[in-house]
Design a protein around this motif. Sequence first.
Motif, PDB file in Angstrom:
ATOM      1  N   VAL A   1       0.935  -1.143  -0.025  1.00 32.86           N
ATOM      2  CA  VAL A   1      -0.004  -0.099   0.101  1.00 32.86           C
ATOM      3  C   VAL A   1       0.713   1.240  -0.088  1.00 32.86           C
ATOM      4  N   PHE A   2       1.844   1.121   0.894  1.00 33.02           N
ATOM      5  CA  PHE A   2       2.872   2.303   0.632  1.00 33.02           C
ATOM      6  C   PHE A   2       3.617   2.700  -0.508  1.00 33.02           C
TER       7      PHE A   2
ATOM      8  N   VAL B   1       1.043   6.534   6.024  1.00 35.38           N
ATOM      9  CA  VAL B   1       0.888   4.925   6.192  1.00 35.38           C
ATOM     10  C   VAL B   1       2.259   3.998   6.693  1.00 35.38           C
ATOM     11  N   LEU B   2       3.310   4.922   6.035  1.00 32.68           N
ATOM     12  CA  LEU B   2       4.677   3.913   6.416  1.00 32.68           C
ATOM     13  C   LEU B   2       4.796   4.029   8.232  1.00 32.68           C
TER      14      LEU B   2
ATOM     15  N   CYS C   1       4.360   1.280  13.149  1.00 38.93           N
ATOM     16  CA  CYS C   1       3.788   1.294  14.568  1.00 38.93           C
ATOM     17  C   CYS C   1       3.204  -0.179  14.911  1.00 38.93           C
ATOM     18  N   GLU C   2       2.500  -0.541  13.872  1.00 42.49           N
ATOM     19  CA  GLU C   2       1.750  -1.920  13.783  1.00 42.49           C
ATOM     20  C   GLU C   2       2.938  -3.141  13.763  1.00 42.49           C
ATOM     21  N   ALA C   3       3.832  -3.012  13.279  1.00 39.25           N
ATOM     22  CA  ALA C   3       5.157  -3.917  13.453  1.00 39.25           C
ATOM     23  C   ALA C   3       5.747  -4.002  14.754  1.00 39.25           C
ATOM     24  N   GLY C   4       5.801  -2.817  15.510  1.00 39.17           N
ATOM     25  CA  GLY C   4       6.261  -2.896  16.773  1.00 39.17           C
ATOM     26  C   GLY C   4       5.350  -3.381  17.882  1.00 39.17           C
ATOM     27  N   ILE C   5       4.035  -3.316  17.668  1.00 41.25           N
ATOM     28  CA  ILE C   5       3.035  -3.488  18.563  1.00 41.25           C
ATOM     29  C   ILE C   5       2.798  -5.131  18.316  1.00 41.25           C
ATOM     30  N   GLY C   6       2.987  -5.585  16.938  1.00 43.31           N
ATOM     31  CA  GLY C   6       2.719  -6.938  16.664  1.00 43.31           C
ATOM     32  C   GLY C   6       3.998  -7.822  17.449  1.00 43.31           C
TER      33      GLY C   6
END
Length: 98
Positions: A41-42, A63-64, A69-74
Amino acid sequence: LTSPTNLLFTLSFIIFTIGFTFRHTHLLSALLCLEGMMLSVFLLMATWSMNSNISSFILPLTVLTLSACEAGIGLALLIASARTHNTANLKNLNLLQC
């Protein structure tokens, strides 16, 4: 008209979506599929903003940032589930229990 790069990024998004839908047995594989979807998407948004007359990169950078942030939380959830449940398989995790 669509360019070959836009078609490639759209196809990669579809492939990662299919991978996330059918091969989500392990939390790490699900996170990798989500990261691939966000990266495609990015790249699609970045090439769209470069090809159009809009000189703003705010939306692709947002988006990046959200993807990072999603990667860190995951990864934090992966470590926490591996420590508490001794597994990272999504079938063995019941997220509604404390």
